[in-house]
Design an enzyme around this catalytic site. Structure first.
Site, PDB file in Angstrom:
ATOM      1  N   LYS A  74      54.023  35.661 -84.975  1.00  0.00           N
ATOM      2  CA  LYS A  74      53.725  36.967 -85.576  1.00  0.00           C
ATOM      3  C   LYS A  74      52.498  37.681 -84.976  1.00  0.00           C
ATOM      4  CE  LYS A  74      56.339  38.208 -87.606  1.00  0.00           C
ATOM      5  NZ  LYS A  74      57.669  38.566 -87.028  1.00  0.00           N
ATOM      6  N   TYR A 274      53.851  51.378 -79.742  1.00  0.00           N
ATOM      7  CA  TYR A 274      54.221  51.799 -78.399  1.00  0.00           C
ATOM      8  C   TYR A 274      55.617  51.282 -78.053  1.00  0.00           C
ATOM      9  CZ  TYR A 274      49.724  53.775 -77.132  1.00  0.00           C
ATOM     10  OH  TYR A 274      48.631  54.581 -77.061  1.00  0.00           O
ATOM     11  N   LYS A 289      60.434  43.889 -85.476  1.00  0.00           N
ATOM     12  CA  LYS A 289      59.084  43.890 -84.909  1.00  0.00           C
ATOM     13  C   LYS A 289      58.421  45.197 -85.316  1.00  0.00           C
ATOM     14  CE  LYS A 289      60.173  40.175 -82.622  1.00  0.00           C
ATOM     15  NZ  LYS A 289      59.652  38.850 -82.979  1.00  0.00           N
ATOM     16  N   GLY A 290      57.377  45.090 -86.103  1.00  0.00           N
ATOM     17  CA  GLY A 290      56.718  46.288 -86.594  1.00  0.00           C
ATOM     18  C   GLY A 290      57.223  46.640 -87.983  1.00  0.00           C
ATOM     19  N   ARG A 291      57.391  45.609 -88.818  1.00  0.00           N
ATOM     20  CA  ARG A 291      57.830  45.859 -90.197  1.00  0.00           C
ATOM     21  C   ARG A 291      56.684  46.469 -91.005  1.00  0.00           C
ATOM     22  NH1 ARG A 291      59.925  40.230 -89.753  1.00  0.00           N
ATOM     23  NH2 ARG A 291      62.185  40.280 -89.809  1.00  0.00           N
ATOM     24  N   LYS A 292      57.074  47.181 -92.049  1.00  0.00           N
ATOM     25  CA  LYS A 292      56.053  47.723 -92.946  1.00  0.00           C
ATOM     26  C   LYS A 292      55.541  46.571 -93.819  1.00  0.00           C
ATOM     27  CE  LYS A 292      55.650  51.461 -96.354  1.00  0.00           C
ATOM     28  NZ  LYS A 292      54.234  51.278 -96.440  1.00  0.00           N
ATOM     29  N   HIS A 293      54.232  46.398 -93.846  1.00  0.00           N
ATOM     30  CA  HIS A 293      53.666  45.315 -94.649  1.00  0.00           C
ATOM     31  C   HIS A 293      53.494  45.747 -96.098  1.00  0.00           C
ATOM     32  CE1 HIS A 293      51.645  43.188 -90.957  1.00  0.00           C
ATOM     33  NE2 HIS A 293      52.942  43.324 -90.833  1.00  0.00           N
TER      34      HIS A 293
HETATM   35  N1  LIG Z   1      54.920  47.566 -79.207  1.00  0.00           N
HETATM   36  C1  LIG Z   1      55.223  46.841 -80.286  1.00  0.00           C
HETATM   37  N2  LIG Z   1      56.322  47.139 -81.018  1.00  0.00           N
HETATM   38  C2  LIG Z   1      56.609  46.405 -82.133  1.00  0.00           C
HETATM   39  N3  LIG Z   1      55.878  45.358 -82.576  1.00  0.00           N
HETATM   40  C3  LIG Z   1      54.775  45.042 -81.868  1.00  0.00           C
HETATM   41  C4  LIG Z   1      54.407  45.763 -80.700  1.00  0.00           C
HETATM   42  N4  LIG Z   1      53.268  45.212 -80.221  1.00  0.00           N
HETATM   43  C5  LIG Z   1      52.947  44.217 -81.032  1.00  0.00           C
HETATM   44  N5  LIG Z   1      53.841  44.105 -82.037  1.00  0.00           N
HETATM   45  C6  LIG Z   1      53.709  43.155 -83.127  1.00  0.00           C
HETATM   46  O1  LIG Z   1      54.525  42.011 -82.915  1.00  0.00           O
HETATM   47  C7  LIG Z   1      54.620  41.387 -84.194  1.00  0.00           C
HETATM   48  C8  LIG Z   1      55.701  40.320 -84.160  1.00  0.00           C
HETATM   49  O2  LIG Z   1      55.157  39.229 -83.469  1.00  0.00           O
HETATM   50  P1  LIG Z   1      56.059  38.144 -82.745  1.00  0.00           P
HETATM   51  O3  LIG Z   1      56.979  38.795 -81.795  1.00  0.00           O
HETATM   52  O4  LIG Z   1      55.127  37.141 -82.192  1.00  0.00           O
HETATM   53  O5  LIG Z   1      56.880  37.539 -83.946  1.00  0.00           O
HETATM   54  S1  LIG Z   1      57.677  36.154 -83.927  1.00  0.00           S
HETATM   55  O6  LIG Z   1      56.701  35.107 -84.205  1.00  0.00           O
HETATM   56  O7  LIG Z   1      58.341  36.005 -82.641  1.00  0.00           O
HETATM   57  O8  LIG Z   1      58.631  36.307 -85.056  1.00  0.00           O
HETATM   58  C9  LIG Z   1      54.892  42.529 -85.119  1.00  0.00           C
HETATM   59  O9  LIG Z   1      54.431  42.172 -86.409  1.00  0.00           O
HETATM   60  P2  LIG Z   1      54.770  43.057 -87.710  1.00  0.00           P
HETATM   61  O10 LIG Z   1      54.056  44.356 -87.505  1.00  0.00           O
HETATM   62  O11 LIG Z   1      54.220  42.311 -88.853  1.00  0.00           O
HETATM   63  O12 LIG Z   1      56.255  43.213 -87.773  1.00  0.00           O
HETATM   64  C10 LIG Z   1      54.112  43.689 -84.493  1.00  0.00           C
HETATM   65  O13 LIG Z   1      52.951  44.021 -85.189  1.00  0.00           O
END
Ligand SMILES: Nc1ncnc2c1ncn2[C@@H]1O[C@H](COP(=O)(O)OS(=O)(=O)O)[C@@H](OP(=O)(O)O)[C@H]1O
Length: 328
Positions: A74, A274, A289-293
């Site tokens: 994460k 981005y 990736k990038g869920r609303k917390h």
């Molecule tokens: N560019 C971009 N777009 C979307 N998300 C981004 C990006 N850069 C970093 N992140 C952050 O990546 C977080 C998920 O981390 P991981 O890929 O390591 O998760 S996992 O462990 O493989 O499930 C994910 O966590 P959450 O925001 O909690 O969903 C993102 O904050």
């Protein structure tokens, strides 16, 4: 002479088409090479943008990774891999291979692991990411046995945000009626409960047994891998905010020419992150990736941050870098 479209059709049939690809236009060649990777994954071609029809074409092969993203869960492991893949000298394993952390995969041996790697050209760097490498005690020794000088990338994030991100993922998978099936040894926290209830015990103490409150000790760190030549710590919060400077450091660490720049990113207001682009790609990461917390009680955030202070301090000492995470 064949039209480009005609040539593309021929090339799609012919797996050994790099030579011909170099005759097509640069962007066409990249598309052709992309369509060739056996599991329909794209393959960066270091020479795709040059026209050198007389050179004997290099042969792609599957190679063991020269660099691993070992975690942390994460913290942006997927984003980091996808961003590095913008570089023409990088190839990526498509999924998490879990070779070093799962006994059943490790037992299949290095040939199996190699078969899971993408095609690459000589001189390119193959990268794989499996975040659980960071928390599995057997991993350091196994990685060392494969290649004692493999480059390790460890992406980290402010621990409370990381915990909330982990919780958000668990919650997105859990429903009150169908609790997630617990693995025998380490049942996951019940994410149908609020974060605050999982992180803080009834008596007000930090729930140190919860994965969410305390990410388990770093196996590679415990194994004594020093930060420096072989291990680079990447600040995941900064990678979210402004990826280019972080990628520049990583390019240098991996011995790559600086190629990933501002033109490779644009901010997507709707997603709040981005998104990535180059000659062959234009994409945002998936919605997982990038869920609303969820909102977390600020008093709980403060309590957790204070709890983490001494652990963060120890981590900074281990990696030789102060990441400046807030203390309350
Ligand atoms: N560019 C971009 N777009 C979307 N998300 C981004 C990006 N850069 C970093 N992140 C952050 O990546 C977080 C998920 O981390 P991981 O890929 O390591 O998760 S996992 O462990 O493989 O499930 C994910 O966590 P959450 O925001 O909690 O969903 C993102 O904050």
């Amino acid at each position: 002479m064949r039209s480009l479209r005609g040539m593309r059709r021929v090339l799609l049939k012919d797996r050994c088409s790099i030579e011909a690809a170099s005759m097509a236009s640069a962007s066409e060649a990249r598309k052709i090479l992309q369509s060739q990777e056996s599991n329909s994954r794209s393959i960066n071609h270091p020479m795709a943008l040059r026209r050198r029809p007389r050179l004997k074409p290099p042969k792609p092969a599957r190679r063991l990774p020269q660099a691993l993203i070992i975690g942390v869960r994460k913290c942006g492991t997927r984003a980091l891999l996808e961003m590095l893949y913008l570089h023409p000298m990088v190839q990526k394993a498509s999924g998490e291979v879990h070779f070093f952390d799962r006994d059943e995969n490790y037992a299949l041996g290095l040939d199996w692991y190699r078969s899971k790697m993408p095609l690459s050209f000589k001189g390119q760097i193959t990268i794989e990411k499996s975040p659980s490498y960071f928390v599995t005690p057997e991993v350091p020794e196994r990685v060392r046995a494969m290649n004692a000088s493999v480059r390790l990338l460890l992406i980290v994030r402010e621990p409370v945000t990381r915990a909330i991100s982990d919780y958000t993922q668990l919650r997105s998978r859990a429903t009150p009626s169908v609790p997630a099936a617990p693995p025998a040894s380490h049942p996951p926290p019940d994410a149908t409960k609020p974060f605050e209830h999982l992180a803080i015990a009834a008596d007000g103490s930090i729930n140190a047994d919860s994965d969410l409150a305390v990410p388990r000790v770093s196996a590679p760190m415990a194994g004594g891998v020093p930060a420096g030549e072989q291990l680079l710590v990447v600040n995941g919060d900064l990678l979210i905010e402004d990826p280019v400077p972080q990628l520049r450091r990583i390019e240098k660490f991996l011995g790559l020419e600086h190629k990933i720049g501002r033109r490779n990113f644009y901010f997507n207001e709707t997603k709040g992150f981005y998104c990535l682009r180059n000659d062959t790609t234009d994409k945002c990461l998936r919605e997982t990736k990038g869920r609303k917390h969820p909102r977390v009680d600020p008093a709980v955030v403060t309590k957790l941050r204070r709890f983490f202070v001494q652990h963060n301090q120890r981590f900074y000492e281990l990696v030789g870098e102060d990441l400046g995470w807030p203390e309350d």
